[in-house]
Write an enzyme that holds these catalytic residues in place. Structure first.
Site, PDB file in Angstrom:
ATOM      1  N   TYR A  67       0.844  -1.195   0.000  1.00  0.00           N
ATOM      2  CA  TYR A  67       0.000   0.000   0.000  1.00  0.00           C
ATOM      3  C   TYR A  67       0.883   1.251   0.000  1.00  0.00           C
ATOM      4  CZ  TYR A  67      -3.618  -3.365   1.489  1.00  0.00           C
ATOM      5  OH  TYR A  67      -4.467  -4.447   1.591  1.00  0.00           O
ATOM      6  N   PRO A  90     -15.252  -5.294   2.573  1.00  0.00           N
ATOM      7  CA  PRO A  90     -16.563  -5.725   3.083  1.00  0.00           C
ATOM      8  C   PRO A  90     -17.708  -4.832   2.605  1.00  0.00           C
ATOM      9  CG  PRO A  90     -15.362  -4.555   4.797  1.00  0.00           C
ATOM     10  CD  PRO A  90     -14.401  -4.724   3.643  1.00  0.00           C
ATOM     11  N   GLY A 132     -17.234   0.208  -1.576  1.00  0.00           N
ATOM     12  CA  GLY A 132     -18.120   1.366  -1.446  1.00  0.00           C
ATOM     13  C   GLY A 132     -19.497   1.141  -2.041  1.00  0.00           C
ATOM     14  N   THR A 151     -22.613   0.918   0.177  1.00  0.00           N
ATOM     15  CA  THR A 151     -23.061   2.100   0.918  1.00  0.00           C
ATOM     16  C   THR A 151     -24.288   2.729   0.251  1.00  0.00           C
ATOM     17  OG1 THR A 151     -21.759   3.683  -0.369  1.00  0.00           O
ATOM     18  CG2 THR A 151     -20.658   2.644   1.509  1.00  0.00           C
ATOM     19  N   LYS A 204     -24.187   4.879  -2.093  1.00  0.00           N
ATOM     20  CA  LYS A 204     -23.962   6.250  -2.587  1.00  0.00           C
ATOM     21  C   LYS A 204     -23.873   6.322  -4.120  1.00  0.00           C
ATOM     22  CE  LYS A 204     -18.986   6.158  -1.551  1.00  0.00           C
ATOM     23  NZ  LYS A 204     -17.944   6.733  -0.730  1.00  0.00           N
TER      24      LYS A 204
HETATM   25  N1  LIG Z   1      -5.780  -8.795   1.259  1.00  0.00           N
HETATM   26  C1  LIG Z   1      -6.103  -8.177   0.166  1.00  0.00           C
HETATM   27  O1  LIG Z   1      -5.793  -8.627  -0.965  1.00  0.00           O
HETATM   28  C2  LIG Z   1      -6.881  -6.899   0.254  1.00  0.00           C
HETATM   29  C3  LIG Z   1      -7.482  -6.336  -0.904  1.00  0.00           C
HETATM   30  C4  LIG Z   1      -8.214  -5.161  -0.769  1.00  0.00           C
HETATM   31  C5  LIG Z   1      -8.351  -4.558   0.470  1.00  0.00           C
HETATM   32  N2  LIG Z   1      -7.744  -5.107   1.572  1.00  0.00           N
HETATM   33  C6  LIG Z   1      -7.887  -4.476   2.917  1.00  0.00           C
HETATM   34  O2  LIG Z   1      -9.262  -4.311   3.197  1.00  0.00           O
HETATM   35  C7  LIG Z   1      -9.555  -2.945   3.514  1.00  0.00           C
HETATM   36  C8  LIG Z   1     -10.942  -2.579   3.020  1.00  0.00           C
HETATM   37  O3  LIG Z   1     -11.122  -2.911   1.662  1.00  0.00           O
HETATM   38  P1  LIG Z   1     -11.449  -1.825   0.518  1.00  0.00           P
HETATM   39  O4  LIG Z   1     -10.936  -0.523   0.915  1.00  0.00           O
HETATM   40  O5  LIG Z   1     -11.022  -2.460  -0.759  1.00  0.00           O
HETATM   41  O6  LIG Z   1     -13.015  -1.828   0.397  1.00  0.00           O
HETATM   42  P2  LIG Z   1     -14.295  -1.456   1.287  1.00  0.00           P
HETATM   43  O7  LIG Z   1     -13.973  -1.425   2.715  1.00  0.00           O
HETATM   44  O8  LIG Z   1     -15.322  -2.377   0.792  1.00  0.00           O
HETATM   45  O9  LIG Z   1     -14.636   0.011   0.752  1.00  0.00           O
HETATM   46  C9  LIG Z   1     -13.936   1.126   1.190  1.00  0.00           C
HETATM   47  C10 LIG Z   1     -14.484   2.359   0.486  1.00  0.00           C
HETATM   48  O10 LIG Z   1     -15.872   2.466   0.755  1.00  0.00           O
HETATM   49  C11 LIG Z   1     -16.219   3.812   0.963  1.00  0.00           C
HETATM   50  N3  LIG Z   1     -16.779   3.932   2.321  1.00  0.00           N
HETATM   51  C12 LIG Z   1     -16.310   3.369   3.458  1.00  0.00           C
HETATM   52  N4  LIG Z   1     -17.120   3.672   4.499  1.00  0.00           N
HETATM   53  C13 LIG Z   1     -18.122   4.418   3.994  1.00  0.00           C
HETATM   54  C14 LIG Z   1     -19.262   5.017   4.581  1.00  0.00           C
HETATM   55  N5  LIG Z   1     -19.542   4.869   5.869  1.00  0.00           N
HETATM   56  N6  LIG Z   1     -20.081   5.763   3.773  1.00  0.00           N
HETATM   57  C15 LIG Z   1     -19.813   5.896   2.456  1.00  0.00           C
HETATM   58  N7  LIG Z   1     -18.740   5.339   1.858  1.00  0.00           N
HETATM   59  C16 LIG Z   1     -17.907   4.597   2.611  1.00  0.00           C
HETATM   60  C17 LIG Z   1     -14.979   4.650   0.782  1.00  0.00           C
HETATM   61  O11 LIG Z   1     -15.000   5.074  -0.576  1.00  0.00           O
HETATM   62  P3  LIG Z   1     -14.465   6.528  -1.016  1.00  0.00           P
HETATM   63  O12 LIG Z   1     -12.982   6.419  -0.869  1.00  0.00           O
HETATM   64  O13 LIG Z   1     -14.928   6.628  -2.422  1.00  0.00           O
HETATM   65  O14 LIG Z   1     -15.084   7.518  -0.086  1.00  0.00           O
HETATM   66  C18 LIG Z   1     -13.863   3.650   1.007  1.00  0.00           C
HETATM   67  O15 LIG Z   1     -12.689   3.954   0.305  1.00  0.00           O
HETATM   68  C19 LIG Z   1      -8.416  -2.151   2.861  1.00  0.00           C
HETATM   69  O16 LIG Z   1      -8.213  -0.894   3.468  1.00  0.00           O
HETATM   70  C20 LIG Z   1      -7.246  -3.088   3.048  1.00  0.00           C
HETATM   71  O17 LIG Z   1      -6.703  -2.929   4.346  1.00  0.00           O
HETATM   72  C21 LIG Z   1      -7.037  -6.257   1.475  1.00  0.00           C
END
Ligand SMILES: NC(=O)c1ccc[n+]([C@@H]2O[C@H](COP(=O)([O-])OP(=O)(O)OC[C@H]3O[C@@H](n4cnc5c(N)ncnc54)[C@H](OP(=O)(O)O)[C@@H]3O)[C@@H](O)[C@H]2O)c1
Length: 322
Positions: free
Chosen positions: A67, A214, A218, A221, A223
């Site tokens: 990252y 999860p 996004g 949500t 949005k």
């Molecule tokens: N192991 C792996 O291969 C792998 C892969 C992916 C991710 N990850 C980990 O998992 C974490 C989460 O995954 P992710 O970031 O891909 O996806 P996510 O948690 O499904 O989605 C995150 C995005 O959702 C939006 N969001 C979050 N909370 C919100 C709310 N309350 N209201 C409105 N929009 C909201 C934001 O978008 P905006 O930025 O557009 O506001 C944020 O960037 C990462 O930070 C990382 O640590 C691991």
């Protein structure tokens, strides 16, 4: 903040984590390919997000070497320092990227990971995925060496299918170390692990599933469904996936919205709450946040419970994503 779920034991280790942790991939910044996925984030914003998560009762964070090549790890450590947290007050998970590398690189690069996260310890160290040149046994042996040397506390894998997860578990067991977690994509819009054996095997072996993305990046949500301008302003790397999914997911998003209204929460919080309830203690979640309010919302998920009927309704509407 209210937490009615308490903490969960990470696999068969002695680590206790809150059912909601915070993913800080969003701290990667707009460098290299990351600029296709996220906007730039400045240090005060990172600090404020970390503080909001802690104040909301979240006790652990998820980051990775990849990252922003250590930028996310550094941003997290500086946020924890700014919040005045001692090492033993928080838990940190980070990941080694195996791509085009062999297991020997795990030992070679641990010093760099520790430097980026200093003064905080690495509580959980994952192999990020199955793209390395070495066998899972060789990777787990290198991880076990780090545990024995006191460089890390526990070991995890990520994106490992059932067979590979079982091999990793077996290799660590020979060294007397439990496999703490398998970090897998899991959400109402991606339920593959429920059908492909990963979840069942994790339950059988006492391995925690850490659900990444999860909120389906996004999408859950709502949005993007209710305001087309939000999609237009999202970086291209995520926009293409989101665009494809909007129409087919509308019934589920509408249901999340109506359940959210009855709990005075948001659709995002309902989607996360479903994940930490539907398989009991086996699953924990790590939503990502790109603002303080998103981190606050993530933490507040631990303050309410969906009813059995609501869990079943969401189950029915998302069955097709198994
Ligand atoms: N192991 C792996 O291969 C792998 C892969 C992916 C991710 N990850 C980990 O998992 C974490 C989460 O995954 P992710 O970031 O891909 O996806 P996510 O948690 O499904 O989605 C995150 C995005 O959702 C939006 N969001 C979050 N909370 C919100 C709310 N309350 N209201 C409105 N929009 C909201 C934001 O978008 P905006 O930025 O557009 O506001 C944020 O960037 C990462 O930070 C990382 O640590 C691991």
């Amino acid at each position: 903040m209210k937490n009615i779920f308490g903490t969960r034991r990470l696999g068969r280790t002695d680590l206790q984590v809150t059912p909601v942790g915070l993913g800080v991939m969003q701290f990667a910044g707009a460098t290299g390919i990351w600029r296709l996925i996220f906007d730039e984030m400045d240090t005060p914003e990172m600090h404020a997000i970390v503080r909001a998560a802690l104040e909301g009762g979240i006790n652990w964070f998820d980051t990775a070497e990849i990252y922003g090549r250590g930028r996310s790890e550094e941003g997290l450590a500086s946020g924890l320092k700014a919040a005045g947290k001692a090492d033993d007050e928080v838990r940190i998970a980070t990941k080694w990227m195996p791509l085009l590398r062999t297991a020997g690189n795990i030992r070679k690069t641990i010093g760099e990971r520790k430097r980026r996260l200093a003064p905080y310890s690495i509580d959980l160290y994952y192999v990020h995925n199955a793209t390395g040149f070495s066998s899972p046994e060789a990777e787990m042996n290198a991880m076990a060496d780090l545990v024995e040397a006191g460089d890390i506390r526990t070991v995890g894998v990520s994106n490992f299918d059932e067979a590979r997860m079982r091999r990793a578990h077996g290799a660590l067991a020979e060294r007397g170390i439990p496999l703490a977690a398998n970090q897998m994509e899991f959400s109402l819009l991606n339920r593959k692990i429920e059908a492909d054996g990963v979840l069942d095997a994790a339950r059988e072996l006492g391995i925690t599933i850490v659900a990444y993305s999860p909120l389906a990046r996004g999408l859950l949500t709502g949005k993007f469904h209710y305001d087309p301008d939000v999609l237009k302003n999202t970086p291209i790397g995520r926009r293409l996936y989101l665009q494809r999914m909007i129409e087919k997911t509308r019934p589920l998003i509408d249901a999340l919205g109506s359940i959210a209204r009855s709990h005075e929460t948001t659709a995002a919080q309902v989607a996360l709450n479903w994940l930490i309830q539907v398989h009991g203690e086996t699953v924990v979640v790590i939503p990502g946040a790109s603002s303080v309010s998103q981190a606050e919302e993530a933490a507040a998920v631990m303050g309410f419970k969906l009813t059995t009927d609501e869990i079943d309704r969401l189950d029915q509407l998302s069955k097709q994503y198994r």
